[in-house]
Design an enzyme around this catalytic site. Structure first.
Site, PDB file in Angstrom:
ATOM      1  N   HIS A 154     -39.902   0.545 -22.569  1.00 16.57           N
ATOM      2  CA  HIS A 154     -39.811  -0.349 -21.414  1.00 16.57           C
ATOM      3  C   HIS A 154     -39.463   0.467 -20.173  1.00 16.57           C
ATOM      4  CE1 HIS A 154     -39.381  -4.587 -23.320  1.00 16.57           C
ATOM      5  NE2 HIS A 154     -40.140  -3.802 -24.065  1.00 16.57           N
ATOM      6  N   TYR A 183     -33.625 -10.993 -17.166  1.00 13.59           N
ATOM      7  CA  TYR A 183     -32.228 -11.411 -17.017  1.00 13.59           C
ATOM      8  C   TYR A 183     -32.187 -12.451 -15.899  1.00 13.59           C
ATOM      9  CZ  TYR A 183     -30.592  -7.310 -19.699  1.00 13.59           C
ATOM     10  OH  TYR A 183     -30.345  -6.382 -20.673  1.00 13.59           O
ATOM     11  N   PRO A 190     -22.435  -8.145 -23.960  1.00 17.94           N
ATOM     12  CA  PRO A 190     -23.762  -7.572 -24.237  1.00 17.94           C
ATOM     13  C   PRO A 190     -24.710  -7.492 -23.035  1.00 17.94           C
ATOM     14  CG  PRO A 190     -23.548  -9.759 -25.226  1.00 17.94           C
ATOM     15  CD  PRO A 190     -22.212  -9.404 -24.684  1.00 17.94           C
ATOM     16  N   LYS A 235     -25.075  -2.226 -23.821  1.00 13.62           N
ATOM     17  CA  LYS A 235     -24.380  -0.942 -23.939  1.00 13.62           C
ATOM     18  C   LYS A 235     -23.590  -0.752 -25.230  1.00 13.62           C
ATOM     19  CE  LYS A 235     -25.811   1.111 -20.446  1.00 13.62           C
ATOM     20  NZ  LYS A 235     -27.129   1.093 -21.089  1.00 13.62           N
ATOM     21  N   TYR A 270     -28.455   1.583 -16.743  1.00  9.44           N
ATOM     22  CA  TYR A 270     -29.152   0.836 -17.796  1.00  9.44           C
ATOM     23  C   TYR A 270     -29.822   1.776 -18.793  1.00  9.44           C
ATOM     24  CZ  TYR A 270     -31.338  -3.144 -20.038  1.00  9.44           C
ATOM     25  OH  TYR A 270     -31.700  -4.090 -20.965  1.00  9.44           O
TER      26      TYR A 270
END
Ligand code: RFL
Ligand code: PHB
Length: 392
Positions: free
Chosen positions: A72, A203, A295, A299, A387
């Site tokens: 991704h 998200y 979550p 991580k 990220y």
């Protein structure tokens, strides 16, 4: 029985450490409270940083990541019915890989079986003795398994037994300090055999609460919605879940949402937690045994992997070069990275969820944070760096 390192916990941290040490010729025994099937039945993480993937290669674990993992290069963030994309590779040159924790654990167990390492399953009453450093006395771990009492003498103990394990509790209370934040909501997650709504993760911060669209592969989706942590799962029919999710993502995504029966459904609490230090004498904590993140930043598993990296390097220096300095530094080295992952996970959680009793000012602050992220390349670069994973 004697060995060099006893690893308490056969989750991803414990198994990865076991295989890395095995490759270096360091003798290891793994103790797991549950069965292999039970451990593999837990649906958890799905997003892997490159550090974890490289550790699996160093551990000579044959994974199916290259063929079954999905690269991704970015993720979508939504708020107020708008959405924007954070491009990971443009800002950091690194993608993340979507490959389930279940698959990572299965690959690790397969590797451990092939190498013939000793693993005790269904262990009970695990107790740590002589962890404190007092001259020549070696540490011991006692436990029972299948009605037989066992006693293993060892040089070091790795506490990889998760948040509810015995390792952290074995450190005397006056020798540890904990830092904790419990969030006033949970995540209701489902797994469904449907095509993902989008090719990247979504998200969403919506007025009704947070939602996340994730996946495992082209025909297996993982979705989450923010929900009260004490909700009864029986009150969440599949239809109610899909309706809730549809209302929390922008209409153009909701229109494409493929629904179907859930094959797993559960509510997880959200918590930030760190214990300091991550060492007590010959006992070293790794992963969820030492720290928990909500979550939202993906991580947890990845931070467990960075602990494993530091502990593995330190144990190798000790056994191969008789150099104990990296072991003495382990807690400080690991914690420096842990706290950055804690900050990022807390920031993602604070920015994307609806908290009870948010004032009009709080809501404007959240929106300003998201507007800044949407419009500012430096903010996007900082988000992307965190990220995809900070360097070890
Ligand atoms: P684990 O996985 O809890 O494994 C610990 C193992 O120790 C065993 N055990 C004992 N064994 C012997 N004696 C005892 N006394 C024992 N007590 C316990 C347990 O049975 C277990 O097998 O910890 P570990 O290895 O440190 O791994 C940590 C990760 O599992 C965790 O951080 C992640 O799953 C968190 N997480 C995510 N992390 C990510 O990096 N990316 C994600 O996308 C992500 N998504 C998630 C998540 C966690 C979630 N939940 C449910 C907590 C999504 C969710 C919903
Ligand atoms: C998941 O796919 O389970 C997942 C993905 C991203 C997160 C958390 C969980 O931030």
């Amino acid at each position: 029985m004697q060995t060099q390192v006893v690893i308490i916990g056969g989750g991803p941290s414990g198994l990865l450490l076991a295989q890395l040490l095995h490759v270096q010729g360091i003798e290891v025994v793994v103790l797991e409270r549950k069965t292999r099937e039970y451990v593999l039945g837990r649906i958890r993480a799905g997003v892997l940083e490159r550090g974890l993937i490289s550790l699996l290669a160093q551990a000579q674990v044959e994974t199916r990541i290259d063929t079954e993992g999905f690269r991704h290069d970015g993720t979508v963030i939504c708020y107020d019915d708008q959405h924007f994309r954070i491009n990971f590779t443009e800002h950091t040159e690194h993608p993340v890989v979507v490959y389930g924790q279940t698959e990572v654990t299965r690959d690790l167990y397969d590797a451990r079986e092939k190498t013939g390492g000793t693993t005790f399953f269904n262990v009970e009453d695990v107790q740590i003795h002589n962890a404190e450093l007092d001259g020549a006395t070696r540490a011991r771990v006692t436990f029972s398994c299948g009605g037989t009492e066992h006693d293993i003498t060892c040089d070091y103990i790795a506490g990889c037994d998760g948040f509810h394990g015995v390792s952290r509790q074995s450190i005397p209370q006056d020798k540890r300090r904990t830092f904790e934040k419990v969030y006033p909501f949970g995540w209701l997650g489902i797994l469904s055999q449907t095509a993902p709504v989008h090719h990247e993760l979504i998200y969403a911060n919506s007025p009704q609460g947070f939602a996340l669209c994730s996946m495992r592969n082209d025909h297996l989706s993982r979705y989450y919605v923010q929900a009260p942590v004490d909700d009864d799962i029986a009150d969440w029919s599949d239809d109610r879940f899909w309706d809730t999710l549809s209302q929390r993502i922008p209409p153009e995504f909701a229109a494409k949402l493929q629904t179907g029966p859930s094959i797993e459904k559960s509510i997880a609490p959200l918590r930030s937690f760190v214990v300091e230090p991550m060492q007590y004498g010959r006992l070293f904590l790794c992963g969820d045994a030492a720290h928990i993140v909500p979550p939202t930043g993906a991580k947890g598993l990845n931070t467990a992997a960075s602990d494993v990296h530091y502990l593995y390097q330190a144990l190798r220096a000790r056994f191969a070069d008789n150099d104990s300095r990296p072991l003495a530094q382990y807690s400080a080295t690991a914690l420096a990275r842990v706290w950055k992952a804690e900050r990022f996970s807390w920031w993602m959680t604070s920015t994307l969820h609806r908290f009870p009793q948010m004032s009009a000012f709080d809501l404007r602050m959240q929106r300003a944070e998201l507007e800044f992220l949407r419009s500012n390349p430096a903010a996007q670069a900082a988000m992307a760096q965190n990220y995809v994973g900070l360097p070890y």
